[in-house]
Write an enzyme that holds these catalytic residues in place. Structure first.
Site, mmCIF file in Angstrom:
data_model
loop_
_atom_site.group_PDB
_atom_site.id
_atom_site.type_symbol
_atom_site.label_atom_id
_atom_site.label_comp_id
_atom_site.label_asym_id
_atom_site.label_seq_id
_atom_site.Cartn_x
_atom_site.Cartn_y
_atom_site.Cartn_z
ATOM 1 N N ASP A 11 0.829 -1.198 0.000
ATOM 2 C CA ASP A 11 0.000 0.000 0.000
ATOM 3 C C ASP A 11 0.873 1.261 0.000
ATOM 4 O O ASP A 11 1.986 1.253 0.535
ATOM 5 C CB ASP A 11 -0.912 -0.024 1.240
ATOM 6 C CG ASP A 11 -2.071 0.950 1.113
ATOM 7 O OD1 ASP A 11 -2.355 1.418 -0.009
ATOM 8 O OD2 ASP A 11 -2.694 1.252 2.146
ATOM 9 N N ASN B 71 -10.616 -3.095 -6.190
ATOM 10 C CA ASN B 71 -9.843 -2.136 -7.005
ATOM 11 C C ASN B 71 -10.452 -1.913 -8.394
ATOM 12 O O ASN B 71 -10.160 -0.911 -9.052
ATOM 13 C CB ASN B 71 -8.378 -2.574 -7.163
ATOM 14 C CG ASN B 71 -7.539 -2.390 -5.915
ATOM 15 O OD1 ASN B 71 -6.555 -3.096 -5.705
ATOM 16 N ND2 ASN B 71 -7.905 -1.441 -5.053
HETATM 17 C C1 FPP Z 1 -2.038 0.029 -3.484
HETATM 18 O O1 FPP Z 1 -1.581 1.351 -3.316
HETATM 19 C C2 FPP Z 1 -1.454 -0.541 -4.699
HETATM 20 C C3 FPP Z 1 -2.158 -1.068 -5.733
HETATM 21 C C4 FPP Z 1 -3.620 -1.169 -5.745
HETATM 22 C C5 FPP Z 1 -1.477 -1.539 -6.977
HETATM 23 C C6 FPP Z 1 -0.277 -2.371 -6.677
HETATM 24 C C7 FPP Z 1 0.458 -2.610 -7.943
HETATM 25 C C8 FPP Z 1 1.786 -2.634 -8.012
HETATM 26 C C9 FPP Z 1 2.689 -2.444 -6.862
HETATM 27 C C10 FPP Z 1 2.448 -2.939 -9.308
HETATM 28 C C11 FPP Z 1 2.594 -4.417 -9.424
HETATM 29 C C12 FPP Z 1 3.660 -4.806 -10.308
HETATM 30 C C13 FPP Z 1 4.122 -6.076 -10.388
HETATM 31 C C14 FPP Z 1 5.301 -6.357 -11.207
HETATM 32 C C15 FPP Z 1 3.497 -7.193 -9.669
HETATM 33 P P1 FPP Z 1 -2.623 2.550 -3.449
HETATM 34 O O2 FPP Z 1 -2.776 2.877 -4.877
HETATM 35 O O3 FPP Z 1 -3.900 2.153 -2.763
HETATM 36 O O4 FPP Z 1 -1.884 3.679 -2.670
HETATM 37 P P2 FPP Z 1 -2.557 4.807 -1.758
HETATM 38 O O5 FPP Z 1 -3.146 4.086 -0.556
HETATM 39 O O6 FPP Z 1 -1.416 5.674 -1.382
HETATM 40 O O7 FPP Z 1 -3.590 5.495 -2.576
#
Ligand code: FPP
Length: 244
Positions: free
Chosen positions: A21, A69
């Site tokens: 996260d 998501n």
């Molecule tokens: C959560 O942070 C993250 C996600 C929903 C996406 C995760 C995807 C990746 C890390 C890329 C994956 C790549 C590979 C190679 C597996 P958020 O967007 O909810 O962050 P926030 O809480 O700060 O808004």
């Protein structure tokens, strides 16, 4: 001594699950679009997978995209799907003897991404080191509902009787049935919640929350979490005297 030096390599958690996260907030702090944070997060995935494999972790399960998501703005969903296509690198897996797996409602993913994922699973299937599992279009409620449906179908066909349903039977019908329960669950980004991730499997997992946003979660942070885990006493409902 650094956390890495203090880690007992004979007591490495077998299965580490991570809720990655903080990509969005990391990007916002830099005045950038959220997708910039996801791109940086993908680089962290490769670095952490390599370090986890080096440390001897057997299963690393990353919460990459939840069923919830899908409700994000379309441009962010598209950016994450495209990023996944671009950043699933077999090279990292082959160089580190990592086998690649996925869990989730995979049919919902774009077809070109599905192909990329299945190709990668096939090409890495004979690797014997760590298994890296991406949870994609995944949530525990989806997984448990799916398991209930499979069990109901088997009962309706006379292949299973209601008396045979126990914890082992439910675990065996989950999408994650090929891996042990997580020993350690890490959540980055400062929130203290499980967000529908591996709820059945984490019944007795050790939980570790840290403020660091996922793109900044470096190898040292993983070592710190493992060292913290090793200082805990896991009792599984027993007394301290029983387990010591
Ligand atoms: C959560 O942070 C993250 C996600 C929903 C996406 C995760 C995807 C990746 C890390 C890329 C994956 C790549 C590979 C190679 C597996 P958020 O967007 O909810 O962050 P926030 O809480 O700060 O808004």
């Amino acid at each position: 001594m650094s956390d890495k030096e203090q880690i007992d390599l004979n007591r490495i958690p077998q299965h580490v699950a991570i809720i990655m996260d903080g990509n969005g907030r990391w990007a916002k702090q830099r005045g950038q679009e959220r997708s910039y944070g996801h791109r940086a997060g993908a680089e962290t995935v490769h670095a952490i997978a390599e370090e986890a494999a080096r440390l001897g972790i057997k299963f690393l399960t990353l919460y990459t995209f939840s069923t919830e998501n899908w409700n994000r703005p379309t441009n962010e969903v598209t950016a994450i799907m495209n990023l996944l296509i671009d950043s699933i690198e077999e090279e990292t897996f082959m160089n580190n003897n990592i086998s690649f797996r996925i869990v989730g409602d995979i049919n919902k993913l774009p077809k070109d991404l599905q192909k990329r994922l299945y190709d990668c699973i096939e090409h890495t299937s004979s690797n014997t080191g760590m298994c890296l599992v991406l949870a994609l279009s995944y949530s525990s409620r989806w997984e448990i509902t799916d398991a209930a449906r499979k069990i109901a179908i088997e009962i309706s066909k006379g292949e299973l009787s209601p008396e045979e349903i126990d914890c082992k039977c439910i675990s065996a019908h989950l999408a994650t049935n090929f891996m042990p329960d997580p020993d350690l669950l890490i959540r980055t980004g400062g929130e203290i919640r499980l967000s529908n991730y591996l709820l059945w499997q984490c019944a007795y997992s050790e939980l570790y929350f840290c403020e660091t946003f996922w793109p900044d979660f470096k190898e040292e942070e993983l070592q710190k979490a493992i060292y913290d885990y090793q200082k805990r006493e896991r009792r599984f409902g027993k007394t301290s005297e029983q387990v010591s």
